[in-house]
Design an enzyme around this catalytic site. Structure first.
Site, short mmCIF file in Angstrom:
data_model
loop_
_atom_site.label_atom_id
_atom_site.label_comp_id
_atom_site.label_asym_id
_atom_site.label_seq_id
_atom_site.Cartn_x
_atom_site.Cartn_y
_atom_site.Cartn_z
N ARG A 157 0.81 -1.22 0.00
CA ARG A 157 0.00 0.00 0.00
C ARG A 157 0.85 1.28 0.00
O ARG A 157 0.50 2.27 0.62
CB ARG A 157 -0.93 0.03 1.22
CG ARG A 157 -2.04 -1.00 1.19
CD ARG A 157 -2.99 -0.75 0.03
NE ARG A 157 -4.24 -1.46 0.22
CZ ARG A 157 -4.47 -2.71 -0.15
NH1 ARG A 157 -3.53 -3.41 -0.75
NH2 ARG A 157 -5.67 -3.26 0.06
N SER A 225 -11.07 -0.46 2.75
CA SER A 225 -10.33 -0.56 4.02
C SER A 225 -9.97 0.85 4.49
O SER A 225 -9.35 1.61 3.74
CB SER A 225 -9.03 -1.34 3.85
OG SER A 225 -9.28 -2.65 3.45
N GLU A 321 -5.47 4.09 5.87
CA GLU A 321 -5.13 3.65 4.52
C GLU A 321 -5.71 4.63 3.52
O GLU A 321 -5.17 4.85 2.45
CB GLU A 321 -5.68 2.24 4.29
CG GLU A 321 -5.07 1.51 3.12
CD GLU A 321 -5.98 1.45 1.91
OE1 GLU A 321 -5.54 0.97 0.87
OE2 GLU A 321 -7.13 1.90 1.99
N1 EPU Z 1 -11.07 -10.48 9.96
C1 EPU Z 1 -11.93 -10.65 11.01
N2 EPU Z 1 -12.96 -9.78 11.16
C2 EPU Z 1 -13.19 -8.77 10.29
C3 EPU Z 1 -12.31 -8.57 9.22
C4 EPU Z 1 -11.25 -9.45 9.07
O1 EPU Z 1 -11.76 -11.56 11.83
O2 EPU Z 1 -14.15 -8.03 10.50
C5 EPU Z 1 -9.98 -11.44 9.77
C6 EPU Z 1 -10.29 -12.38 8.60
O3 EPU Z 1 -11.04 -13.49 8.99
C7 EPU Z 1 -8.93 -12.75 8.12
C8 EPU Z 1 -8.10 -11.50 8.40
O4 EPU Z 1 -8.80 -10.76 9.38
O5 EPU Z 1 -8.39 -13.80 8.90
C9 EPU Z 1 -7.89 -10.65 7.15
O6 EPU Z 1 -9.17 -10.25 6.64
P1 EPU Z 1 -9.52 -10.16 5.08
O7 EPU Z 1 -9.00 -11.35 4.38
O8 EPU Z 1 -10.96 -9.84 4.94
O9 EPU Z 1 -8.64 -8.99 4.54
P2 EPU Z 1 -8.14 -7.62 5.20
O10 EPU Z 1 -6.73 -7.83 5.67
O11 EPU Z 1 -9.11 -7.13 6.18
C10 EPU Z 1 -7.02 -6.79 2.99
C11 EPU Z 1 -7.06 -5.56 2.14
C12 EPU Z 1 -8.35 -5.53 1.34
C13 EPU Z 1 -8.37 -6.76 0.44
C14 EPU Z 1 -8.30 -8.01 1.33
C15 EPU Z 1 -8.19 -9.30 0.55
C16 EPU Z 1 -5.75 -3.88 3.32
C17 EPU Z 1 -5.76 -2.62 4.12
N3 EPU Z 1 -6.94 -4.37 2.98
O12 EPU Z 1 -8.10 -6.68 3.92
O13 EPU Z 1 -8.33 -4.36 0.52
O14 EPU Z 1 -9.54 -6.80 -0.35
O15 EPU Z 1 -7.11 -7.94 2.17
O16 EPU Z 1 -6.91 -9.44 0.05
O17 EPU Z 1 -4.67 -4.39 3.02
C18 EPU Z 1 -8.98 -2.06 0.42
O18 EPU Z 1 -7.78 -1.79 0.41
O19 EPU Z 1 -9.86 -1.17 0.34
C19 EPU Z 1 -9.38 -3.46 0.55
C20 EPU Z 1 -10.65 -3.82 0.68
#
Ligand code: EPU
Length: 333
Positions: A157, A225, A321
């Protein structure tokens, strides 16, 4: 001469749709206009990663440059795309033409010109994996340059464009896409697709996951995010994991450990929590939403509240972010 829209309601220009105004919005749709961009103008694509928290004094430059050119060589597709093209439409268009690789990045809102700025990424892929070079207008030196992938200094990012936003205006991006497609299915929910897997399988699955978890900005105003996933030292993870054995964590190329901010916010039971008209999405805790009546202050208060809670519980600092824009320019939390 640039098209100028006077006294514009900015809720139409950013997906979080806060009711703020700019004195002037200038539409950039031709490269011949680059020389006449006002020095203080704020550069905006689709506004899907920017929140205008207050009325702004400076002009907004809305980048609407269009055009897609595809060249084929023996092993690669070279695709030149103007900054104002829509990202998801590009992903679909390339897929329909048998040019594969961008499936994991489907449905990310925003423009092609914004993609390198925060090096958009999802489900194991980052846009920088495919960028050969970026065409820019250097506002400092008033000249056009081609920056190679290396010169863009991409990381999670992050890029030189994010580090120095007032200097660079991205006009187009050159992608280099290998014809030999390699599936990226290491992300948890994509693993279930099994093997063999096709680009269409991944595209469909990514669209299904995002549609289920993330609010559609056309219906519920949001900017994806809100916070970055924080990077910590392995030693800090060691301590955290003793207390929170189920905490998700991922190694990053730098050797640091990436934690899941959404998990931490969820652990604190903040899903659905709101301050004024700003709330935490009830399916993905990393996404903040505008319930319809949010003000810039509601958003700041909610974001700072979450930041404090996470800091107290986990000793980890969350950074925004999204880009937060106050009356005088960019602000940090
Ligand atoms: N999780 C929870 N509760 C929640 C959200 C997440 O327990 O409410 C846990 C999930 O179960 C998982 C971990 O946290 O074990 C990561 O969650 P997730 O895979 O949903 O992805 P994220 O890390 O929350 C990032 C990106 C997203 C992207 C997803 C998928 C960033 C800041 N965000 O989110 O990007 O779609 O991975 O790769 O890196 C964005 O930048 O706008 C965005 C949506």
């Amino acid at each position: 001469m640039n098209d100028v829209i006077e006294s514009k309601n900015l809720s139409y220009f950013h997906s979080f749709r806060l009711p703020t105004e700019a004195k002037q919005v200038i539409v950039l749709d031709d490269l011949s206009q680059l020389n006449s961009i006002p020095g203080q103008a704020y550069i905006l694509g689709a506004g899907s990663n920017t929140l205008f928290l207050e009325n702004v004094e400076f002009p907004i430059l809305h980048v609407c440059l269009k055009g897609i050119e595809i060249h084929e060589s023996l092993d690669f597709w070279r695709v030149d795309v103007a900054a104002g093209e829509n990202w998801h439409e590009l992903v679909c268009k390339l897929h329909a033409q048998g040019i594969f690789g961008f499936e994991n990045l489907a449905l990310i809102p925003g423009t092609v010109g914004a993609a390198p700025v925060q090096n958009i990424g999802a489900y194991g892929r980052e846009v920088s994996d495919f960028i050969e070079s970026v065409e820019v207008w250097d506002r400092q030196n008033q000249s056009r340059y081609t920056l190679t992938n290396d010169a863009c200094d991409f990381s999670y990012r992050d890029s030189i464009f994010k580090q120095n936003p007032s200097r660079w205006l991205i006009t187009s991006v050159r992608f280099n896409i290998p014809k030999k497609w390699r599936a990226e299915v290491s992300y948890g929910e994509l693993k279930s697709l099994g093997l063999p897997v096709t680009p269409a399988d991944i595209l469909e699955k990514v669209i299904a996951i995002r549609t289920a978890k993330l609010p559609d900005p056309a219906i519920v105003p949001n900017a994806g995010s809100f916070f970055k996933n924080p990077l910590v030292e392995p030693s800090q993870l060691k301590q955290l994991i003793v207390r929170y054995p189920e905490m998700p964590h991922f190694t990053s190329p730098s050797g640091k450990i990436k934690l899941a901010a959404g998990w931490m916010i969820d652990y604190l039971r903040l899903k659905g929590y709101s301050i004024g008209g700003a709330g935490v999405h009830d399916k993905q805790a990393l996404v903040l939403i505008n319930n319809g009546s949010a003000t810039g202050n509601d958003v700041l208060n909610l974001a700072r509240y979450i930041q404090d809670k996470v800091n107290v519980e986990f000793g980890v600092n969350l950074e925004a972010e999204v880009r937060l824009i106050g009356g005088q320019g960019m602000i940090s939390l």
